[in-house]
Design a protein around this motif. Structure first.
Motif, PDB file in Angstrom:
ATOM      1  N   GLN A 120       0.837  -1.213   0.000  1.00  0.00           N
ATOM      2  CA  GLN A 120       0.000   0.000   0.000  1.00  0.00           C
ATOM      3  C   GLN A 120       0.869   1.259   0.000  1.00  0.00           C
ATOM      4  OE1 GLN A 120      -2.344  -1.066   3.513  1.00  0.00           O
ATOM      5  NE2 GLN A 120      -4.222  -1.053   2.278  1.00  0.00           N
TER       6      GLN A 120
ATOM      7  N   ALA B 240       1.370   4.067  -3.101  1.00  0.00           N
ATOM      8  CA  ALA B 240       1.188   5.508  -2.896  1.00  0.00           C
ATOM      9  C   ALA B 240       2.407   6.281  -3.404  1.00  0.00           C
ATOM     10  CB  ALA B 240       0.946   5.790  -1.404  1.00  0.00           C
TER      11      ALA B 240
ATOM     12  N   VAL C 191       2.213   6.450  -7.174  1.00  0.00           N
ATOM     13  CA  VAL C 191       1.179   7.402  -7.596  1.00  0.00           C
ATOM     14  C   VAL C 191       1.699   8.833  -7.423  1.00  0.00           C
ATOM     15  CG1 VAL C 191      -1.111   8.300  -7.003  1.00  0.00           C
ATOM     16  CG2 VAL C 191      -0.750   5.825  -7.161  1.00  0.00           C
TER      17      VAL C 191
ATOM     18  N   ILE D  10      -3.435  15.611  -3.751  1.00  0.00           N
ATOM     19  CA  ILE D  10      -4.445  15.135  -4.701  1.00  0.00           C
ATOM     20  C   ILE D  10      -4.136  13.689  -5.100  1.00  0.00           C
ATOM     21  CG2 ILE D  10      -5.386  15.476  -7.040  1.00  0.00           C
ATOM     22  CD1 ILE D  10      -4.801  18.534  -6.560  1.00  0.00           C
ATOM     23  N   ALA D  11      -2.847  13.414  -5.320  1.00  0.00           N
ATOM     24  CA  ALA D  11      -2.450  12.057  -5.712  1.00  0.00           C
ATOM     25  C   ALA D  11      -2.795  11.054  -4.608  1.00  0.00           C
ATOM     26  CB  ALA D  11      -0.950  12.021  -6.017  1.00  0.00           C
TER      27      ALA D  11
ATOM     28  N   ALA E 291      -5.042  11.141  -2.367  1.00  0.00           N
ATOM     29  CA  ALA E 291      -6.472  10.944  -2.119  1.00  0.00           C
ATOM     30  C   ALA E 291      -6.977   9.656  -2.762  1.00  0.00           C
ATOM     31  CB  ALA E 291      -7.262  12.150  -2.620  1.00  0.00           C
ATOM     32  N   GLY E 292      -6.315   9.207  -3.807  1.00  0.00           N
ATOM     33  CA  GLY E 292      -6.741   7.968  -4.460  1.00  0.00           C
ATOM     34  C   GLY E 292      -6.025   6.730  -3.946  1.00  0.00           C
ATOM     35  N   THR E 293      -5.293   6.848  -2.838  1.00  0.00           N
ATOM     36  CA  THR E 293      -4.524   5.703  -2.318  1.00  0.00           C
ATOM     37  C   THR E 293      -4.966   5.375  -0.892  1.00  0.00           C
ATOM     38  OG1 THR E 293      -2.758   6.905  -1.163  1.00  0.00           O
ATOM     39  CG2 THR E 293      -2.547   6.678  -3.564  1.00  0.00           C
TER      40      THR E 293
END
Lengths: 415, 415
Positions: free
Chosen positions: A25, A29, A32, A163-164, A166-168
């Motif tokens: 995980q 991140a 990303v 922002i990146a 937020a999707g992880t």
């Protein structure tokens, strides 16, 4: 509530989730984040242009502006750094020890994140990404306080990373940037016991001294390096020349470069003129003890203050000594316990030097320039610790961890 | 030059010799020290009588006078402590890692002494000997600053140890006692960067807070313990009773004793009355949340301040919770990251508690009283670290060491 307290609290709230993230995980991140930096390179470069413009207006030197400047190539290599961090082994969760007690208790000692790390640093915006990557990889939240000259760049970089993230699985609040350019925001961080677990200063010696002298939060001191090379009587001349020239002139601006060269008297009589020529050819100004000046008339006389100065420049002190003991005494008096080297073919002298000189890294027949997390094979470096507590020398990922004991019982009580 | 600076300099001058002593030289010195304490017991007891007499005149409580008092039996057990330290393995010189680099450099990471350790502590003169023994065993010099109430005892003990060390390989100046009883001598120690490598405070929370908040020398924070036990719904009643009673009442005055017992609501409905009876039989005063008071009418109401208090006494907070999450939230809010316990038969809950609770020691089905260097099998304890840097939890001999990199080359330079 001040910006510093508010953001440190937001960071601290993420530590529980961070500590339980899996390695994959965290790595995802980081990848990303790297991708987002590349995609958003134009907006980061636009923000950087504001910093550069403000710097020019304020009369910042060209060399500092160059350090501050970002272009697509530099952003690509910053992103590449994150990818490299993703590839490193994750120390969190490592079992360091298992103790089986006679009463049946099993005690596991495990690596855990430190918690919230404060980083106080100067201009270069690449530190923003590098420090964030190293802290997040080790499951730590991080509160960054960069120099005001890079504020626009840092703000945009952190926006992009938020922002990146937020999707992880990695909570974006784990990464915080203090935007208050006032010195008071640094002072506030230094006293934030209970919210920050450690502060790591990265920058020049005045920045570091301010942190060391004023922080109540535990600090890992980094930086200052007055490093020496001692050329013993038995040194091989070609090796001695190559090591000392490398230690001084390969990159004088860094902490592991040499500031003073100590030379055995008998060696100096034969070899000092050639050595001095080589340094002159490398544009190194020489400052010497009286004996040195007698042998090298164009060397300036060295003062006591010179021996205590970290030049970070093309300047070198030369001192002729009677032997190993005088060399080690000089190092004890003027060294900063960073990196020290002996060049000798005498194994007993080498062993004594490596044993008795008190420094993070002691070298036999190799340049002090190797004191570096990458050169040591750590694959990363958060800084070089010059204190003895917690970590000493180049700090890789394990230096960003603490430990925890998990104890498994079946009803044991103490008698 | 002040007493503090003068003695710290004398101590620092011995660090080179200390770092190179063999284990048997250090052990022999410890045994000679033990023997001298036994031989000189009468003069130490006479000096102690001066402290006791002064204490009585100043109205010191009987319990404090008892902690201060020395007799032949106590001196014998202090000397025995030194013999036990002599028997422990010596961490100094241990090779922690060897890195072989592609360029042919060999990098050894070795344990070395920290250097000069400052210990600031309160009354009991046994700490003088114990701290000295642990520091000297690990090749460190030590500057002791004990409480003024034990000054005569400490002075005589250090005199005796100095005379004893004069006949050994261990330089007597490695052990220094600050005799200046003025608080300013503590303040001076706290700022002695460059002479002291670390300060370890041992004593009550006001002493520790003073050190943490005012030291510029790196500190290892020890002490404060607001420890919890959570009894889950599935706990075995007999085990839960025995663990919680032991954690509170076996020795309430120490940092690893329990201050608050958290109980699952369903468990409390059935078992709280019997638990409360057992605590009452052990003379423990109970302070509870409203639900507790409803079930145990003779419990006093607990305030928020009670949950934040380290009683170190026969007083216990009781709080009924809805389950694991509420228990962990309470611990995150009020705990001091020292020792925390869950009593449960549910393995998933145990795993979550041990993973998610942020503390030096986390227990499944065992009393928090086990957080102790001896109980962990270290054979010694310099204190229990409540910070995350350098050492966390009970500190044995390795916590008194740093590391050093020895790098062996054949002329390598950096490209």
């Amino acid at each position: 509530m001040s910006e510093v307290v508010r953001k440190a609290k937001l960071a601290k709230e993420t530590t529980g989730v961070l500590a339980s993230l899996t390695t994959s995980q965290k790595n995802e991140a980081l990848l990303v984040m790297a991708e987002a930096l590349r995609t958003e390179a134009p907006s980061i470069i636009a923000a950087n242009a504001e910093d550069l413009e403000r710097g020019r207006r304020n009369g910042t030197s060209e060399s500092l502006l160059d350090r501050l400047a970002l272009d697509p190539g530099r952003i690509d290599s910053i992103a590449e750094g994150l990818q490299q961090i993703a590839e490193l082994p994750d120390p969190v969760g490592d079992r360091l020890e298992t103790i089986e007690r006679p009463n049946g208790l099993t005690i596991d000692k495990l690596r855990v994140p430190l918690g919230v790390i404060g980083i106080i640093y100067e201009a270069r915006p690449n530190v923003t990404v590098d420090a964030a990557g190293l802290c997040l990889k080790t499951g730590n939240a991080v509160v960054l306080r960069g120099g005001s000259s890079a504020l626009s760049s840092n703000r945009r970089i952190v926006e992009v990373l938020h922002i990146a993230l937020a999707g992880t699985a990695l909570p974006p609040h784990a990464l915080q940037l203090i935007e208050d350019a006032d010195r008071a925001s640094v002072d506030e961080m230094l006293k934030l016991n209970g919210l920050l677990d450690v502060i790591i200063p990265r920058g020049g010696s005045s920045l570091i001294q301010n942190v060391v002298l004023n922080a109540t939060v535990p600090v890992i001191e980094t930086g200052a390096g007055i490093c020496h090379t001692y050329i013993d009587e038995s040194a091989l001349p070609e090796m001695a020349l190559s090591i000392s020239l490398n230690a001084k002139a390969q990159r004088p601006s860094v902490c592991n470069s040499m500031e003073t060269l100590l030379i055995h008297r008998d060696y100096a009589k034969v070899h000092l003129p050639a050595l001095a020529e080589a340094f002159r050819d490398a544009n190194v100004e020489l400052r010497g003890c009286p004996e040195t000046v007698a042998l090298v008339p164009w060397a300036l006389p060295a003062t006591l203050e010179d021996y205590a100065t970290e030049y970070n420049d093309y300047i070198l002190n030369l001192k002729i000594v009677s032997g190993l003991d005088e060399a080690m005494l000089h190092i004890a008096q003027f060294g900063t316990s960073h990196s020290e080297c002996i060049v000798t073919e005498n194994k007993n002298y080498a062993a004594r030097f490596l044993q008795e000189v008190d420094a993070a890294a002691v070298y036999h027949n190799a340049s002090t320039r190797f004191t570096d997390g990458f050169e040591f094979g750590f694959g990363a470096e958060i800084g070089i610790s010059t204190q003895k507590l917690h970590a000493r020398g180049p700090m890789g990922l394990p230096a960003l961890t603490s430990t925890k004991y998990k104890i498994y019982g079946t009803g044991q009580v103490r008698g």
